[in-house]
Design an enzyme around this catalytic site. Structure first.
Site, short mmCIF file in Angstrom:
data_model
loop_
_atom_site.label_atom_id
_atom_site.label_comp_id
_atom_site.label_asym_id
_atom_site.label_seq_id
_atom_site.Cartn_x
_atom_site.Cartn_y
_atom_site.Cartn_z
N SER A 176 0.83 -1.21 0.00
CA SER A 176 0.00 0.00 0.00
C SER A 176 0.87 1.25 0.00
O SER A 176 1.98 1.24 0.54
CB SER A 176 -0.86 -0.05 1.27
OG SER A 176 -1.43 1.19 1.53
N TYR A 199 -2.24 -1.19 11.00
CA TYR A 199 -2.52 -1.76 9.67
C TYR A 199 -1.38 -1.44 8.71
O TYR A 199 -0.81 -2.32 8.05
CB TYR A 199 -3.85 -1.23 9.10
CG TYR A 199 -3.93 -1.46 7.61
CD1 TYR A 199 -4.15 -2.74 7.11
CD2 TYR A 199 -3.69 -0.43 6.70
CE1 TYR A 199 -4.17 -2.97 5.74
CE2 TYR A 199 -3.70 -0.65 5.33
CZ TYR A 199 -3.94 -1.92 4.86
OH TYR A 199 -3.93 -2.15 3.49
N LYS A 229 1.86 -3.76 6.55
CA LYS A 229 2.28 -3.75 5.13
C LYS A 229 3.79 -3.54 5.03
O LYS A 229 4.47 -4.20 4.24
CB LYS A 229 1.53 -2.66 4.36
CG LYS A 229 0.05 -2.94 4.23
CD LYS A 229 -0.22 -4.20 3.43
CE LYS A 229 -1.62 -4.71 3.58
NZ LYS A 229 -1.83 -6.05 3.01
P1 NAD Z 1 -11.19 -7.32 1.36
O1 NAD Z 1 -11.39 -7.31 2.83
O2 NAD Z 1 -12.33 -7.00 0.48
O3 NAD Z 1 -10.60 -8.74 0.91
C1 NAD Z 1 -9.76 -9.51 1.74
C2 NAD Z 1 -10.30 -10.94 1.74
O4 NAD Z 1 -9.43 -11.74 2.55
C3 NAD Z 1 -11.69 -11.04 2.34
O5 NAD Z 1 -12.53 -11.75 1.44
C4 NAD Z 1 -11.49 -11.81 3.64
O6 NAD Z 1 -12.59 -12.65 3.95
C5 NAD Z 1 -10.23 -12.61 3.35
N1 NAD Z 1 -9.41 -12.95 4.52
C6 NAD Z 1 -8.85 -12.10 5.42
N2 NAD Z 1 -8.14 -12.79 6.33
C7 NAD Z 1 -8.24 -14.10 6.00
C8 NAD Z 1 -7.71 -15.31 6.56
N3 NAD Z 1 -6.95 -15.32 7.65
N4 NAD Z 1 -8.03 -16.47 5.96
C9 NAD Z 1 -8.82 -16.51 4.85
N5 NAD Z 1 -9.34 -15.41 4.28
C10 NAD Z 1 -9.06 -14.22 4.85
O7 NAD Z 1 -9.95 -6.34 1.06
P2 NAD Z 1 -9.45 -5.72 -0.34
O8 NAD Z 1 -9.88 -4.30 -0.39
O9 NAD Z 1 -9.80 -6.62 -1.44
O10 NAD Z 1 -7.89 -5.73 -0.08
C11 NAD Z 1 -7.07 -6.79 -0.51
C12 NAD Z 1 -5.64 -6.53 -0.07
O11 NAD Z 1 -5.20 -5.29 -0.60
C13 NAD Z 1 -5.46 -6.43 1.45
O12 NAD Z 1 -4.22 -7.02 1.77
C14 NAD Z 1 -5.40 -4.93 1.69
O13 NAD Z 1 -4.65 -4.63 2.84
C15 NAD Z 1 -4.67 -4.46 0.44
N6 NAD Z 1 -4.94 -3.06 0.11
C16 NAD Z 1 -6.24 -2.64 0.00
C17 NAD Z 1 -6.50 -1.31 -0.29
C18 NAD Z 1 -7.92 -0.80 -0.37
O14 NAD Z 1 -8.13 0.41 -0.24
N7 NAD Z 1 -8.92 -1.65 -0.60
C19 NAD Z 1 -5.43 -0.41 -0.50
C20 NAD Z 1 -4.12 -0.90 -0.40
C21 NAD Z 1 -3.89 -2.23 -0.09
C1 WQD Z 2 -9.70 9.45 1.15
C2 WQD Z 2 -9.97 10.92 1.47
C3 WQD Z 2 -10.46 11.41 3.77
C4 WQD Z 2 -14.29 9.39 4.03
C5 WQD Z 2 -7.05 4.53 3.33
C6 WQD Z 2 -5.96 3.84 4.10
C7 WQD Z 2 -4.82 3.45 3.20
C8 WQD Z 2 -5.32 2.68 1.98
C9 WQD Z 2 -6.50 3.32 1.32
C10 WQD Z 2 -5.04 0.33 2.34
C11 WQD Z 2 -9.32 11.37 2.77
C12 WQD Z 2 -11.63 11.74 2.87
C13 WQD Z 2 -13.10 9.88 3.53
C14 WQD Z 2 -15.31 10.31 4.42
C15 WQD Z 2 -13.89 12.12 3.74
N1 WQD Z 2 -5.76 1.38 2.32
N2 WQD Z 2 -12.91 11.23 3.40
N3 WQD Z 2 -15.07 11.65 4.25
O1 WQD Z 2 -7.31 7.77 3.78
O2 WQD Z 2 -6.37 7.70 1.45
O3 WQD Z 2 -6.48 5.66 2.72
O4 WQD Z 2 -7.49 3.65 2.29
O5 WQD Z 2 -3.87 0.20 2.31
O6 WQD Z 2 -3.94 2.71 3.97
O7 WQD Z 2 -5.49 4.72 5.10
O8 WQD Z 2 -8.59 6.66 1.89
O9 WQD Z 2 -10.95 6.61 1.22
O10 WQD Z 2 -10.38 6.65 3.69
O11 WQD Z 2 -10.01 8.69 2.31
O12 WQD Z 2 -13.71 13.33 3.63
O13 WQD Z 2 -16.38 9.93 4.90
O14 WQD Z 2 -11.37 11.09 1.65
O15 WQD Z 2 -10.31 12.37 4.77
O16 WQD Z 2 -8.86 12.67 2.59
P1 WQD Z 2 -7.16 7.06 2.52
P2 WQD Z 2 -10.06 7.09 2.31
#
Ligand code: NAD
Ligand code: WQD
Length: 341
Positions: A125, A151, A155
């Protein structure tokens, strides 16, 4: 036929990646215990791809179960999505995050070594960069910061665990994809983000407010030193992000030596929170009920990707615009309403 293990394949990014893997001739093998996803997501993938999926439902922290899976398949690559991802919850329950996010990873790595399986793509991330000082466009060489939440720390530690494991096992190949802000849904509106409980992320809160699940959206902060006072992010369409995984797996499969690097996945363009709201109002042809509120603790002010390494190495670049992403997220929300009621 190349079998790819997709952990967390029922989740938001996992489902879209499974579709793109199938579109590119791979056979995904999903492991998910549905702790943060729904079986409806699997139905959605099967509708789109018209294929029955290979799914194993168990907890990846269970090493015996992971070993048993590795003994059944000969994997050509692994995409490790499974993790908890709620920043706020991780502050209150850090051990929940360190245990799940790191134990699932060390179990996967241990089995990769025991069964001599290569090619790992890890979900990292942009949170590893913290709040960039000065230049807001970050490249993989930009200084990393101590993440502001447990969290985020999982990562950074996850990347370090992979790096150390690869040093000790020089045949091992891996790519840590550093996602910026994934948004949007599949154009079919059959799969998308399925937030359980109140969403923390911006776009699901926008679409849920518009559909009537919340009274109003609060924009956190109006006096940041940005284009319009609201925070700026790099919003990346989830289908583009899914394709980056396919290209990363292709790259690792064709790369002979141990290759272990991190690659940014973003559009390279910043969009502010207010710009997202304006776009949503234009695309959905309706006014959104929103107001300014105080700044949210720990928010990064402005960040976007330098995505040139992804272009150079993976021949990947974002093809969808942020407008495409907002429209697809809205279509998905409308479709979800029919599933909810
Ligand atoms: P998500 O929660 O939708 O998907 C994760 C899946 O993993 C879920 O279906 C959950 O049931 C499964 N899971 C979690 N722990 C488990 C375990 N111990 N055993 C089996 N299944 C398990 O999340 P996502 O948004 O699809 O994110 C996927 C990956 O990307 C994560 O590692 C997250 O940290 C990373 N990521 C997400 C974002 C974002 O904003 N969505 C941003 C950066 C990184
Ligand atoms: C985006 C912008 C909020 C909700 C998070 C995690 C990051 C990554 C992605 C996994 C910010 C604003 C939001 C609301 C708002 N995940 N906001 N009102 O903060 O960039 O990142 O998700 O790795 O680790 O920290 O994403 O979508 O939460 O926010 O004004 O109700 O929207 O303040 O500026 P963010 P976000």
């Amino acid at each position: 036929m190349k079998h790819i293990l997709v952990t967390g394949g029922a989740g938001y990014i996992g489902t879209h990646t499974v579709v793109e893997l199938i579109n590119n001739g791979f056979v995904p093998v999903i492991v998910d215990d549905f702790r943060n996803s729904s079986h409806l997501a699997i139905q959605g993938i099967e509708h789109i791809t018209k294929q029955k999926l290979l799914i194993h439902e168990f907890d990846l922290c269970d090493l015996i179960a992971v070993k048993s899976l590795f003994s059944r398949y000969s994997f050509d690559g692994i995409i490790h999505f499974a993790a908890y991802k709620a920043v706020g919850e991780s502050v209150n329950s850090p051990l929940k995050y360190y245990t799940n996010n790191l134990q699932s990873l060390t179990n996967i790595l241990a089995c990769m070594i025991e069964f001599q399986v290569n090619n790992l793509v890890f979900s990292s991330s942009c949170t590893v960069y913290g709040d960039p000082v000065g230049i807001k466009e970050v490249s993989e060489n930009s200084e990393k910061a101590q993440p502001s939440s447990p969290y985020g720390n999982t990562k950074l530690i996850g990347e370090n665990i992979i790096e150390d494991t690869a040093k000790a096992n020089p045949w091992l190949k891996s790519i840590c994809l550093r996602y910026f802000n994934p948004v949007g849904a599949h154009p079919s509106a059959e799969i998308g983000e399925f937030p359980i409980g109140k969403p923390n992320n911006l776009l699901p809160f926008v679409t849920q407010t518009a559909i009537g699940l919340h009274e109003k959206l609060t924009v956190f902060g109006n006096d940041y030193p940005t284009v319009d006072g609201s925070c700026v992010r790099d919003f990346i369409h989830v289908v583009d992000l899914a394709n980056a995984h396919v290209q990363a797996i292709d790259f690792l499969n064709s790369h002979k030596d141990g290759f272990n690097e991190a690659i940014n996945i973003g559009t390279g363009k910043g969009t502010s929170v207010l710009e997202i709201i304006n776009l949503f109002e234009k695309i959905s042809n309706q006014k959104l009920n929103w107001e300014f509120g105080p700044r949210r603790d720990g928010d990064v002010i402005e960040i976007f990707a330098n995505a040139s390494k992804a272009k150079e190495l993976l021949n990947w670049e974002a093809k969808h615009t942020v407008e495409d992403a907002v429209l697809s997220a809205w279509n998905w929300e409308i479709n979800l309403k029919q599933k909810r009621f």
